[in-house]
Design a protein around this motif. Structure first.
Motif, PDB file in Angstrom:
ATOM      1  N   PRO A 151       0.828  -1.223   0.000  1.00 16.86           N
ATOM      2  CA  PRO A 151       0.000   0.000   0.000  1.00 16.86           C
ATOM      3  C   PRO A 151       0.856   1.265   0.000  1.00 16.86           C
ATOM      4  CG  PRO A 151       0.052  -0.940   2.206  1.00 16.86           C
ATOM      5  CD  PRO A 151       0.823  -1.880   1.336  1.00 16.86           C
ATOM      6  N   GLU A 152       1.076   1.847  -1.174  1.00 18.55           N
ATOM      7  CA  GLU A 152       1.827   3.098  -1.333  1.00 18.55           C
ATOM      8  C   GLU A 152       3.094   3.104  -0.463  1.00 18.55           C
ATOM      9  OE1 GLU A 152      -0.412   6.890  -1.697  1.00 18.55           O
ATOM     10  OE2 GLU A 152      -2.071   5.684  -0.900  1.00 18.55           O
ATOM     11  N   PRO A 153       4.024   2.211  -0.716  1.00 17.02           N
ATOM     12  CA  PRO A 153       5.182   2.087   0.170  1.00 17.02           C
ATOM     13  C   PRO A 153       6.086   3.324   0.168  1.00 17.02           C
ATOM     14  CG  PRO A 153       5.492   0.803  -1.826  1.00 17.02           C
ATOM     15  CD  PRO A 153       4.070   1.262  -1.840  1.00 17.02           C
ATOM     16  N   VAL A 154       6.512   3.719   1.364  1.00 13.43           N
ATOM     17  CA  VAL A 154       7.575   4.715   1.511  1.00 13.43           C
ATOM     18  C   VAL A 154       8.881   3.946   1.452  1.00 13.43           C
ATOM     19  CG1 VAL A 154       8.619   6.449   2.998  1.00 13.43           C
ATOM     20  CG2 VAL A 154       6.126   6.182   2.959  1.00 13.43           C
ATOM     21  N   ALA A 155       9.672   4.177   0.431  1.00 12.69           N
ATOM     22  CA  ALA A 155      10.895   3.406   0.224  1.00 12.69           C
ATOM     23  C   ALA A 155      11.989   3.875   1.179  1.00 12.69           C
ATOM     24  CB  ALA A 155      11.365   3.535  -1.219  1.00 12.69           C
ATOM     25  N   ALA A 156      12.434   2.966   2.042  1.00 20.05           N
ATOM     26  CA  ALA A 156      13.532   3.242   2.974  1.00 20.05           C
ATOM     27  C   ALA A 156      14.655   2.243   2.711  1.00 20.05           C
ATOM     28  CB  ALA A 156      13.049   3.131   4.417  1.00 20.05           C
ATOM     29  N   PHE A 157      15.857   2.618   3.074  1.00 26.20           N
ATOM     30  CA  PHE A 157      16.998   1.717   2.898  1.00 26.20           C
ATOM     31  C   PHE A 157      17.908   1.883   4.112  1.00 26.20           C
ATOM     32  CE2 PHE A 157      20.868   0.613   0.003  1.00 26.20           C
ATOM     33  CZ  PHE A 157      20.922  -0.660   0.560  1.00 26.20           C
ATOM     34  N   ALA A 158      18.195   0.774   4.805  1.00 29.08           N
ATOM     35  CA  ALA A 158      19.034   0.803   5.998  1.00 29.08           C
ATOM     36  C   ALA A 158      20.461   0.408   5.631  1.00 29.08           C
ATOM     37  CB  ALA A 158      18.480  -0.141   7.062  1.00 29.08           C
ATOM     38  N   SER A 159      21.354   1.378   5.625  1.00 33.43           N
ATOM     39  CA  SER A 159      22.742   1.119   5.248  1.00 33.43           C
ATOM     40  C   SER A 159      23.614   2.292   5.675  1.00 33.43           C
ATOM     41  CB  SER A 159      22.858   0.945   3.731  1.00 33.43           C
ATOM     42  OG  SER A 159      24.214   0.921   3.323  1.00 33.43           O
ATOM     43  N   GLY A 160      24.865   1.994   5.997  1.00 37.38           N
ATOM     44  CA  GLY A 160      25.810   3.073   6.280  1.00 37.38           C
ATOM     45  C   GLY A 160      26.046   3.970   5.085  1.00 37.38           C
ATOM     46  N   TRP A 161      25.818   3.430   3.887  1.00 32.94           N
ATOM     47  CA  TRP A 161      26.012   4.233   2.674  1.00 32.94           C
ATOM     48  C   TRP A 161      24.957   5.310   2.510  1.00 32.94           C
ATOM     49  CZ3 TRP A 161      30.613   3.962   0.722  1.00 32.94           C
ATOM     50  CH2 TRP A 161      31.346   2.790   0.893  1.00 32.94           C
ATOM     51  N   MET A 162      23.900   5.271   3.294  1.00 38.09           N
ATOM     52  CA  MET A 162      22.888   6.315   3.210  1.00 38.09           C
ATOM     53  C   MET A 162      23.380   7.643   3.778  1.00 38.09           C
ATOM     54  SD  MET A 162      20.268   5.173   1.542  1.00 38.09           S
ATOM     55  CE  MET A 162      21.588   4.517   0.508  1.00 38.09           C
ATOM     56  N   ARG A 163      24.571   7.637   4.364  1.00 38.48           N
ATOM     57  CA  ARG A 163      25.218   8.897   4.746  1.00 38.48           C
ATOM     58  C   ARG A 163      25.474   9.736   3.498  1.00 38.48           C
ATOM     59  NH1 ARG A 163      25.380  12.077   8.782  1.00 38.48           N
ATOM     60  NH2 ARG A 163      25.996  10.450  10.259  1.00 38.48           N
ATOM     61  N   VAL A 164      25.681   9.078   2.356  1.00 40.82           N
ATOM     62  CA  VAL A 164      25.919   9.770   1.085  1.00 40.82           C
ATOM     63  C   VAL A 164      24.562   9.951   0.407  1.00 40.82           C
ATOM     64  CG1 VAL A 164      27.156   9.721  -1.113  1.00 40.82           C
ATOM     65  CG2 VAL A 164      28.171   8.654   0.923  1.00 40.82           C
ATOM     66  N   ARG A 165      24.025  11.144   0.480  1.00 38.42           N
ATOM     67  CA  ARG A 165      22.661  11.393   0.017  1.00 38.42           C
ATOM     68  C   ARG A 165      22.489  11.095  -1.473  1.00 38.42           C
ATOM     69  NH1 ARG A 165      19.175  11.632   4.325  1.00 38.42           N
ATOM     70  NH2 ARG A 165      20.379  12.392   6.096  1.00 38.42           N
ATOM     71  N   ALA A 166      23.544  11.261  -2.255  1.00 32.97           N
ATOM     72  CA  ALA A 166      23.435  10.981  -3.684  1.00 32.97           C
ATOM     73  C   ALA A 166      23.095   9.517  -3.928  1.00 32.97           C
ATOM     74  CB  ALA A 166      24.744  11.338  -4.389  1.00 32.97           C
ATOM     75  N   ARG A 167      23.569   8.631  -3.058  1.00 35.19           N
ATOM     76  CA  ARG A 167      23.243   7.210  -3.206  1.00 35.19           C
ATOM     77  C   ARG A 167      21.748   6.980  -2.964  1.00 35.19           C
ATOM     78  NH1 ARG A 167      27.494   3.751  -3.671  1.00 35.19           N
ATOM     79  NH2 ARG A 167      29.564   4.564  -3.121  1.00 35.19           N
TER      80      ARG A 167
END
Length: 342
Positions: free
Chosen positions: A252-268
């Protein structure tokens, strides 16, 4: 006098111990292997004999089948084993369930191979224990000063806040199947989230293994067995590849989240279409890496699989002798290799 590389030395197949005639996390099938943890860049099938924690052996069995080696040998943390002219024992690494540092002693010297590790508490695995040594072989996945991981409780709170804002939607968290997915679930439970967590089928076997090993995950349900409206206002966890896959259309209309240390780099995050980046890592960040080196203060530091040169440079500036190993083949499937995060 026997040199350090006479005890443990880098080879194209991984780190090798000549006195014991075994490899540590070899990249190819070997007659005898000491395996630090269950991620597939460290734990491969086909070895003649494997020494590891019971949890790591169970993970390897779940992934490769029960006959992944003809001679599995389970060991507890701190239990010493004489192999040839070397003594080997394992110490907690705090990376994932059953993860360990390999401690090798020979000729009056001690070399510690960290495998992958982190220093912060994790409800799903035993906390890292520093072991004094002559040589410390450290990973450097996040070996740049930009990588400083925030409090994981605050990151999980972002997901729960998003659910409160959009109760008609779900939060779809991309998380690696071994370690990260179970840690996210445990952190949600610690934050007071007691509703069912919906999971992708690819996570089912390892979540069941964690639960069988005593890790409390609460009620889990397969997303494929649920109606779309049933998952409104819930957390759904899936492998990162499912975030933009057809599989996610059932949600149902998923909010896409990703759990990773690489998420410190917003471009990723932008590149992967991630709306809710969660900076949660199972690897030591820059501060943890440097604090560990300062705490242990070994005669030598060997740096491998990651950002080797910056950590070697930091060690030199702080009075430590250090060198990069340039080992190939350690790009963590199911973990946090940079191209996986992209």
């Amino acid at each position: 006098m026997t040199g350090f590389t006479d005890i443990v030395c880098p080879t194209p197949q991984g780190l090798y111990c000549p006195p014991g005639d075994f490899y540590i996390d070899p990249t190819r099938a070997s007659p005898r292997a000491v395996v630090t943890h269950g991620h597939s860049d460290h734990a491969r099938a086909g070895h003649g004999a494997v020494l590891a924690t019971k949890e790591t052996l169970a993970i390897m069995g779940a992934r490769y089948g029960e006959n992944f080696t003809p001679a599995p040998q389970a060991t507890a943390y701190g239990e010493r084993h004489r192999i040839g002219d070397a003594t080997v024992w394992l110490a907690p690494a705090g990376h994932v369930l059953g993860s360990a540092q390999a401690v090798v002693e020979a000729h009056g010297r001690r070399i510690v191979v960290s495998g992958d590790y982190k220093r912060r508490p994790d409800p799903t695995c035993t906390l890292f224990e520093p072991v004094s040594c002559d040589v410390f072989v450290t990973e450097a996945t996040f070996g740049l000063p930009v990588f400083r991981h925030p409090d994981d409780g605050k990151e999980v709170a972002k997901a729960l806040h998003t659910l409160a804002l959009f109760p008609e939607r779900c939060v779809l968290v991309g998380a690696y199947a071994l370690g990260k997915a179970q840690r996210i679930i445990a952190l949600l439970r610690r934050a007071g989230y007691d509703r069912p967590v919906y999971i992708h089928g690819a996570l089912e076997k390892l979540c069941a293994l964690y639960a069988a090993m005593g890790v409390e995950l609460g009620e889990l349900r397969l997303a494929t067995d649920a109606a779309k409206e049933e998952m409104q206002g819930h957390v759904v966890i899936a492998p990162p590849s499912a975030l933009n896959d057809r599989w996610s259309r059932r949600l149902p209309e998923p909010v896409a989240a990703f759990a990773s240390g690489w998420m410190r780099v917003r471009a990723r995050a932008r590149q992967g279409g991630v709306e809710l980046p969660l900076i949660i890592s199972d690897h030591a960040d820059w501060d943890e890496l440097t604090a560990t080196l300062a705490e242990l203060s070994p005669q030598e530091v060997w740096v491998t699989h990651g950002r080797e040169e910056p950590l070697v440079h930091w060690a030199g500036l702080n009075g430590l002798t250090a060198k990069p190993l340039h080992l190939a083949g350690y790009d963590e499937e199911g973990g946090e290799g940079p191209e996986r995060a992209a």
